[in-house]
Design an enzyme around this catalytic site. Structure first.
Site, PDB file in Angstrom:
ATOM      1  N   THR B 158       0.881  -1.190   0.000  1.00  0.00           N
ATOM      2  CA  THR B 158       0.000   0.000   0.000  1.00  0.00           C
ATOM      3  C   THR B 158       0.914   1.234   0.000  1.00  0.00           C
ATOM      4  OG1 THR B 158      -0.244  -0.061   2.426  1.00  0.00           O
ATOM      5  CG2 THR B 158      -1.958  -1.133   1.114  1.00  0.00           C
ATOM      6  N   LYS B 184       4.342  -6.959   3.733  1.00  0.00           N
ATOM      7  CA  LYS B 184       4.036  -5.556   3.491  1.00  0.00           C
ATOM      8  C   LYS B 184       3.759  -4.911   4.850  1.00  0.00           C
ATOM      9  CE  LYS B 184       0.914  -3.171   3.355  1.00  0.00           C
ATOM     10  NZ  LYS B 184       0.021  -2.290   4.167  1.00  0.00           N
ATOM     11  N   THR B 195      -1.623  -1.776   8.497  1.00  0.00           N
ATOM     12  CA  THR B 195      -1.729  -3.216   8.297  1.00  0.00           C
ATOM     13  C   THR B 195      -0.374  -3.810   7.980  1.00  0.00           C
ATOM     14  OG1 THR B 195      -4.006  -3.222   7.623  1.00  0.00           O
ATOM     15  CG2 THR B 195      -2.652  -4.980   6.757  1.00  0.00           C
ATOM     16  N   GLU B 281       6.483   4.865   7.165  1.00  0.00           N
ATOM     17  CA  GLU B 281       6.001   5.909   6.265  1.00  0.00           C
ATOM     18  C   GLU B 281       6.839   7.172   6.458  1.00  0.00           C
ATOM     19  OE1 GLU B 281       1.850   5.633   7.199  1.00  0.00           O
ATOM     20  OE2 GLU B 281       1.603   3.952   5.816  1.00  0.00           O
ATOM     21  N   ASN B 403       0.382  10.565   5.659  1.00  0.00           N
ATOM     22  CA  ASN B 403      -0.799  10.191   6.434  1.00  0.00           C
ATOM     23  C   ASN B 403      -1.849  11.280   6.545  1.00  0.00           C
ATOM     24  OD1 ASN B 403      -0.463   7.405   7.287  1.00  0.00           O
ATOM     25  ND2 ASN B 403       1.482   8.191   8.055  1.00  0.00           N
ATOM     26  N   THR B 408      -7.709  10.508   0.586  1.00  0.00           N
ATOM     27  CA  THR B 408      -8.289  11.372  -0.448  1.00  0.00           C
ATOM     28  C   THR B 408      -7.386  11.476  -1.673  1.00  0.00           C
ATOM     29  OG1 THR B 408      -7.390  13.157   0.896  1.00  0.00           O
ATOM     30  CG2 THR B 408      -9.747  12.756   1.029  1.00  0.00           C
TER      31      THR B 408
END
EC number: 2.3.1.35
Lengths: 408, 408
Positions: B158, B184, B195, B281, B403, B408
């Site tokens: 993702t 992942k 996740t 991230e 994040n 969106t």
């Protein structure tokens, strides 16, 4: 026409710690920080009944140790001396000596007993206080030019972007009783990881045990609700001084206006807590999480704090993204055994989750709501009748900027 | 000259889930995501003994429910189907129907029993799977052009910035046994809020109970050490498939090479966990926290996770700031009753805290160390002999960027 009773009215004032009778405050630049004010005081005309709540961090900073010991002597404090820029934390025996020396010097300047002076510090950890600068500051701090409440509020700040004050007035036994407060602190990701200091003054006449009871009670519903349990810095402290100059009959839990006093104290604490949360490092929004329908207060708190501490929720709100899935996820991993299909979630007035499924909502409308400065998240657990409110802030680029380079 | 025994040697391979005999993998773009691959598979030639560990989040996603029920039938799985872009979480009864339909369609395509197919999903929460696209994808996914392990690894991502794989080989009963893995996930602030999916394949011959025991054991020391306990997304899952094609004598806890197998499995899990942590991230660094001298494993874990979850520690490391005070503060509020004066803290090879006091260190040297890509924080509690290692990443501007606008 019937006169409106003002017995249960708490009047909010745009003032602070010097609204109650007999308190003055001031501050100055003594040189711990490069430019900003860094040494501040509150003084009461007469010794005030004093109670405190302190960090639960096992590394408790030196001034907290000294102040707790002093209060324990006769539960009275007449003056508070605060420095910012250096936390006097992780400083060993020399730290205790320095905090004691600070206390002694200010007491001598005021001509009062040492144990009537509370000391506290906030700032960088692990460096010894620059005692020469502090001693030199204490000699000048009572000079007229330093005597201003605004100076005190400035002198206690570190990364805060604004001063924080609030005051209320209530009527007790026909007397006007004032409660004022000032605070420093930032609503971080785990809010209490940053030092939080709260100073509350009141001219109420109240005994120590009752004052301490009330402080603990309201702290749990205010300052501790911007906190993940146990996540406390080494210097956190909330102090309340009550000098009795309002001349009400001594407040006890049996006094008819006890609840009114607690309500006033709570309003001051809650407003300061919200100001701290809103002034989170780099924050642009205040987030208020209400968890309702919990079996116990504790379960409600765990769920509320799980949401308010979620970096994913915080960044989503910064990004005005109605990402209800992150809220649901945070409820789900909180550890509280909720019933997935019983949980309802609303963002402001918009219901977003119910019966285990998302509710249809207008993305644009919710996005518009999320652009406001105060965002409410409402969670109904449908398992009982307990409710709590917790506060936090969004997580932004500036948070990273401020905290990536704080010490250097 | 004596021959070197290779009995206890675990040979690391730059390969993944298809190194073990009889496994193939592939992936394709079926249209859940705009452009990237979003549907992937692993297939074993023969039904493989299968064990899983699953999220503890009370909102468990539909595919996890379906997969657990399927494994429970005979503890065998022959194929795994994964989609990314949509988590099929908070999707109610329709979500269960969709996960079952996905399973059924792939089983029919392969001509095997439905319960031999594991399904899992990762991505946005609360939206129904686009079943038309998925059904159309399943019809084409076994086409030759999709058959590539790289495709599988891409299809499960993702917000990950890179694919994650690792494999090892060991010798058991004179046979070469391979263990391969793909994963992942991103090492977030609370890592498991994103996740995490782990897929481990092996050609070892091993019974279900022992495989499940080994998986739980190594997961606790690897995937769960990039996790704050209980902070799990609705979709987290680690699956291991063992098809027995290596033809070793069946592994049990009494087999002389049991420990070697567990060591190999742990190496695969730990490497995947570290790759997830490093690919946090927006992360620029892997942080490894070693807590030593704890009374119990649990206390060591609590302290390690308190440090690795501290946003203040994470931003300081991003800013290459040797802010040891934040590490000490995180130890202090962890809830574990440490002795302040017994705790030692080192950043890499630099001792920074001892006897309740900071140690003198060269700021420039430590700053240089903090510019590396892997940062070690070492904590000695001096209360016992238990030790753990936890992994995380720094907190950066890009974390907020990614994040703040994920959905969106």
């Amino acid at each position: 026409m019937q006169a409106i009773s003002n017995q249960n009215v708490v009047v909010l004032k745009e003032e602070g710690v010097t609204l109650p009778k007999g308190f003055k405050a001031g501050g100055m630049h003594c040189g711990i920080k490069k430019e900003n004010l860094d040494l501040g005081y509150i003084i009461s005309e007469t010794p005030a009944t004093a109670a405190g709540v302190y960090t639960t961090n096992v590394f408790q900073a030196a001034p907290l140790v000294v102040t707790q010991e002093s209060i324990a002597k006769e539960y009275k404090i007449q003056a508070v001396l605060v420095n910012s820029g250096n936390a006097n934390s992780c400083t060993g025996e020399q730290g205790i000596k320095d905090a004691t020396a600070m206390q002694k010097a200010f007491a001598s300047q005021l001509g009062i007993s040492e144990h009537l002076v509370a000391v506290t510090s906030t700032g960088v950890i692990g460096e010894l206080l620059p005692m020469k600068k502090i001693h030199s500051g204490i000699k000048q701090i009572l000079n007229k030019e330093n005597a201003a409440e605004e100076n005190f509020m400035q002198a206690i700040l570190t990364t805060d972007t604004s001063v924080k004050q609030i005051a209320v007035q209530i009527q007790i036994d026909g007397k006007t009783v004032s409660i004022g407060g000032a605070a420093k602190g930032s609503g971080m990701i785990h809010p209490n990881m940053a030092t939080m200091l709260g100073f509350i003054t009141t001219d109420a006449n109240i005994a120590y045990e009752d004052l301490h009871f009330a402080l603990k009670d309201v702290t749990n519903q205010s300052f501790n609700m911007i906190t993940v349990d146990g996540d406390t810095s080494t210097n956190d402290m909330v102090l309340v001084l009550a000098n009795g100059l309002a001349e009400n009959n001594q407040l006890t839990k049996n006094h008819p206006d006890w609840d009114l006093f607690v309500k006033g104290l709570k309003m001051v604490s809650e407003e300061l807590a919200k100001k701290i949360a809103r002034d989170g490092e780099g924050a642009t929004k205040l987030i208020e999480v209400v968890v309702d329908g919990a079996k116990t207060q504790e379960e409600a708190s765990i769920v509320a704090k799980s949401i308010i501490s979620s970096s994913l929720v915080k960044t989503a709100i910064f990004g005005t993204d109605a990402n209800w899935g992150r809220i649901v996820t945070a409820i789900g991993y909180s550890g509280v055994p909720v019933q997935p299909n019983a949980v309802k979630v609303a963002i402001g007035p918009y219901q977003v989750f119910e019966n285990g499924l998302p509710c249809p909502f207008d993305e644009a409308e919710v996005k518009y709501y999320l652009e406001q400065e105060t965002i409410q998240i409402y969670v109904e657990l449908n398992q009982g009748n307990q409710s709590v409110t917790a506060w936090g802030c969004d997580l932004t680029y500036d948070y990273v900027k401020i905290n990536g380079s704080y010490r250097t």
